[in-house]
Design a protein around this motif. Sequence first.
Motif, PDB file in Angstrom:
ATOM      1  N   GLN A  44       0.876  -1.175   0.000  1.00 37.28           N
ATOM      2  CA  GLN A  44       0.000   0.000   0.000  1.00 37.28           C
ATOM      3  C   GLN A  44       0.913   1.225   0.000  1.00 37.28           C
ATOM      4  O   GLN A  44       1.616   1.446   0.982  1.00 37.28           O
ATOM      5  CB  GLN A  44      -0.863  -0.039   1.267  1.00 37.28           C
ATOM      6  CG  GLN A  44      -1.864   1.080   1.370  1.00 37.28           C
ATOM      7  CD  GLN A  44      -3.047   0.866   0.430  1.00 37.28           C
ATOM      8  OE1 GLN A  44      -3.728  -0.139   0.527  1.00 37.28           O
ATOM      9  NE2 GLN A  44      -3.259   1.808  -0.477  1.00 37.28           N
ATOM     10  N   THR A  45       0.957   1.958  -1.095  1.00 39.09           N
ATOM     11  CA  THR A  45       1.836   3.122  -1.160  1.00 39.09           C
ATOM     12  C   THR A  45       0.993   4.392  -1.168  1.00 39.09           C
ATOM     13  O   THR A  45      -0.234   4.318  -1.278  1.00 39.09           O
ATOM     14  CB  THR A  45       2.717   3.113  -2.440  1.00 39.09           C
ATOM     15  OG1 THR A  45       1.903   3.510  -3.547  1.00 39.09           O
ATOM     16  CG2 THR A  45       3.299   1.742  -2.712  1.00 39.09           C
ATOM     17  N   GLU A  46       1.678   5.527  -1.102  1.00 39.36           N
ATOM     18  CA  GLU A  46       0.941   6.799  -1.099  1.00 39.36           C
ATOM     19  C   GLU A  46       0.150   6.993  -2.389  1.00 39.36           C
ATOM     20  O   GLU A  46      -0.881   7.641  -2.413  1.00 39.36           O
ATOM     21  CB  GLU A  46       1.920   7.965  -0.923  1.00 39.36           C
ATOM     22  CG  GLU A  46       2.322   8.152   0.519  1.00 39.36           C
ATOM     23  CD  GLU A  46       3.592   8.961   0.659  1.00 39.36           C
ATOM     24  OE1 GLU A  46       3.979   9.649  -0.300  1.00 39.36           O
ATOM     25  OE2 GLU A  46       4.198   8.876   1.754  1.00 39.36           O
ATOM     26  N   SER A  47       0.662   6.407  -3.479  1.00 38.43           N
ATOM     27  CA  SER A  47      -0.019   6.614  -4.758  1.00 38.43           C
ATOM     28  C   SER A  47      -0.896   5.421  -5.152  1.00 38.43           C
ATOM     29  O   SER A  47      -1.292   5.287  -6.293  1.00 38.43           O
ATOM     30  CB  SER A  47       1.010   6.902  -5.847  1.00 38.43           C
ATOM     31  OG  SER A  47       1.997   5.901  -5.830  1.00 38.43           O
ATOM     32  N   GLY A  48      -1.174   4.555  -4.215  1.00 40.97           N
ATOM     33  CA  GLY A  48      -2.055   3.423  -4.523  1.00 40.97           C
ATOM     34  C   GLY A  48      -1.393   2.100  -4.212  1.00 40.97           C
ATOM     35  O   GLY A  48      -0.320   2.054  -3.616  1.00 40.97           O
ATOM     36  N   TYR A  50       0.623  -1.157  -5.014  1.00 45.50           N
ATOM     37  CA  TYR A  50       1.729  -1.394  -5.927  1.00 45.50           C
ATOM     38  C   TYR A  50       2.221  -2.829  -5.788  1.00 45.50           C
ATOM     39  O   TYR A  50       2.738  -3.218  -4.736  1.00 45.50           O
ATOM     40  CB  TYR A  50       2.839  -0.394  -5.578  1.00 45.50           C
ATOM     41  CG  TYR A  50       4.114  -0.561  -6.329  1.00 45.50           C
ATOM     42  CD1 TYR A  50       4.131  -0.953  -7.665  1.00 45.50           C
ATOM     43  CD2 TYR A  50       5.333  -0.308  -5.703  1.00 45.50           C
ATOM     44  CE1 TYR A  50       5.319  -1.090  -8.342  1.00 45.50           C
ATOM     45  CE2 TYR A  50       6.527  -0.446  -6.378  1.00 45.50           C
ATOM     46  CZ  TYR A  50       6.514  -0.837  -7.693  1.00 45.50           C
ATOM     47  OH  TYR A  50       7.685  -0.979  -8.357  1.00 45.50           O
ATOM     48  N   HIS A 287       7.327   3.149  -1.743  1.00 44.56           N
ATOM     49  CA  HIS A 287       7.070   4.437  -2.378  1.00 44.56           C
ATOM     50  C   HIS A 287       6.870   4.290  -3.869  1.00 44.56           C
ATOM     51  O   HIS A 287       6.806   5.269  -4.595  1.00 44.56           O
ATOM     52  CB  HIS A 287       8.182   5.436  -2.069  1.00 44.56           C
ATOM     53  CG  HIS A 287       8.162   5.848  -0.627  1.00 44.56           C
ATOM     54  ND1 HIS A 287       8.884   5.186   0.323  1.00 44.56           N
ATOM     55  CD2 HIS A 287       7.474   6.806   0.016  1.00 44.56           C
ATOM     56  CE1 HIS A 287       8.643   5.736   1.505  1.00 44.56           C
ATOM     57  NE2 HIS A 287       7.786   6.720   1.346  1.00 44.56           N
ATOM     58  N   GLY A 288       6.799   3.032  -4.292  1.00 48.79           N
ATOM     59  CA  GLY A 288       6.448   2.787  -5.686  1.00 48.79           C
ATOM     60  C   GLY A 288       7.401   3.403  -6.679  1.00 48.79           C
ATOM     61  O   GLY A 288       6.982   3.940  -7.690  1.00 48.79           O
ATOM     62  N   GLU A 289       8.719   3.305  -6.390  1.00 43.73           N
ATOM     63  CA  GLU A 289       9.676   3.924  -7.316  1.00 43.73           C
ATOM     64  C   GLU A 289       9.655   3.286  -8.706  1.00 43.73           C
ATOM     65  O   GLU A 289      10.016   3.897  -9.681  1.00 43.73           O
ATOM     66  CB  GLU A 289      11.097   3.847  -6.752  1.00 43.73           C
ATOM     67  CG  GLU A 289      11.368   4.957  -5.767  1.00 43.73           C
ATOM     68  CD  GLU A 289      12.808   4.993  -5.332  1.00 43.73           C
ATOM     69  OE1 GLU A 289      13.680   4.701  -6.170  1.00 43.73           O
ATOM     70  OE2 GLU A 289      13.052   5.317  -4.163  1.00 43.73           O
ATOM     71  N   ASN A 291       6.966   2.329  -9.967  1.00 50.36           N
ATOM     72  CA  ASN A 291       5.523   2.283 -10.166  1.00 50.36           C
ATOM     73  C   ASN A 291       5.096   2.532 -11.602  1.00 50.36           C
ATOM     74  O   ASN A 291       5.316   3.584 -12.155  1.00 50.36           O
ATOM     75  CB  ASN A 291       4.881   3.345  -9.269  1.00 50.36           C
ATOM     76  CG  ASN A 291       3.506   2.953  -8.886  1.00 50.36           C
ATOM     77  OD1 ASN A 291       2.924   2.103  -9.554  1.00 50.36           O
ATOM     78  ND2 ASN A 291       2.974   3.535  -7.839  1.00 50.36           N
ATOM     79  N   SER A 294      -0.011   1.279 -10.859  1.00 53.52           N
ATOM     80  CA  SER A 294      -0.758   1.452  -9.613  1.00 53.52           C
ATOM     81  C   SER A 294      -2.225   1.772  -9.899  1.00 53.52           C
ATOM     82  O   SER A 294      -2.577   2.351 -10.921  1.00 53.52           O
ATOM     83  CB  SER A 294      -0.142   2.544  -8.756  1.00 53.52           C
ATOM     84  OG  SER A 294      -0.453   3.792  -9.291  1.00 53.52           O
ATOM     85  N   ILE A 296      -5.584   3.519  -7.901  1.00 51.67           N
ATOM     86  CA  ILE A 296      -5.834   4.348  -6.713  1.00 51.67           C
ATOM     87  C   ILE A 296      -7.085   3.813  -6.013  1.00 51.67           C
ATOM     88  O   ILE A 296      -8.062   3.491  -6.657  1.00 51.67           O
ATOM     89  CB  ILE A 296      -6.046   5.830  -7.127  1.00 51.67           C
ATOM     90  CG1 ILE A 296      -4.896   6.308  -8.011  1.00 51.67           C
ATOM     91  CG2 ILE A 296      -6.219   6.701  -5.910  1.00 51.67           C
ATOM     92  CD1 ILE A 296      -3.542   6.400  -7.373  1.00 51.67           C
TER      93      ILE A 296
END
Length: 296
Positions: A44-48, A50, A287-289, A291, A294, A296
């Motif tokens: 679960q990352t900040e942008s969804g 992943y 942090h889905g680097e 990514n 993803s 949302i």
Amino acid sequence: MYYDKKTIVFHNGKFVKAMDAKADLFSQTLHYGSGVFDGIRSYQTESGIYAFKALEHYQRVIDSAKRIHIKVKYTAEELVNITYQLLEENNLGNAYIRPLVYLGPNMRLTKTDEVNIFISAWKWSRYQMNDQLDVMLSSFQRPNPKASYVDAKISGHYINSILATQEAKRKGFDEALLLDSGGFVAQGPGDNFFFEKDGQLFTPPKGHILPGITRQTVLEIAKELDIKVVETLSTKEDLNEADGAFFTGTATELAGIKSLNGKAFKKKWEDTIGFELFKKYKQKVTHGEYNSYSII
Ligand code: PMP
């Protein structure tokens, strides 16, 4: 633990209740291990949500299956999309995803026409909760690469991993380290192995190992951080002088090794290169680097 009444799985093109999904007891895979599976982690990352390197994992499923003459009817991209739908169906963010390609009824050793695909997901904390593993050198060797395709993730290979794990646990250790059939250091039962000596990392080369996606990620991170990693064969004696060591794998992530056969490594886990890499790994996955898929 893996499912309850509400759990949805993907089975041969449909999302169905886990309780209703059925497999044939005459499946060739159940009897002889002629199947392929994988393990993927989603975060679960900040942008969804992943699913870390899901495309690479599904490509490995397809490639592993191909090695044993099984054709998967989906592309890696399609399987990634199905996986995100499955996570949504089950309301899962941080999860472990288990695809399995298994065959239909065939009690001979011949090719089986029926190919099934099953994907499930569940909450699974890190396989190795303890970052300070006490490891034993296994009495079991990795399978000989001339006996099978040991770099493919084939179900039948895992009896070797089960035997090594059970031996280690029985003897009071957390994990096993297996040598290859040439007597060189290979890997853990379900994870790859690195050790540190004089500011450099060493890891076994491809050949006898399952070249893990986490191992590859660690090589990439090490490059970014200018840390030298030598892919080379090592003997168990080479490990005597090591400063530290760790395992890598999707389930394991990075797990520090405290001791080998009761002898402690010189450095504390927190002072090793492995720990630095672990922190960076966590950043990448959460942090889905990487990514690109993803939702949302
Ligand atoms: N070796 C074996 C035998 C494994 O089962 C796994 C887990 N898939 C690994 C290594 C680590 O691979 P990955 O980093 O791709 O999870």
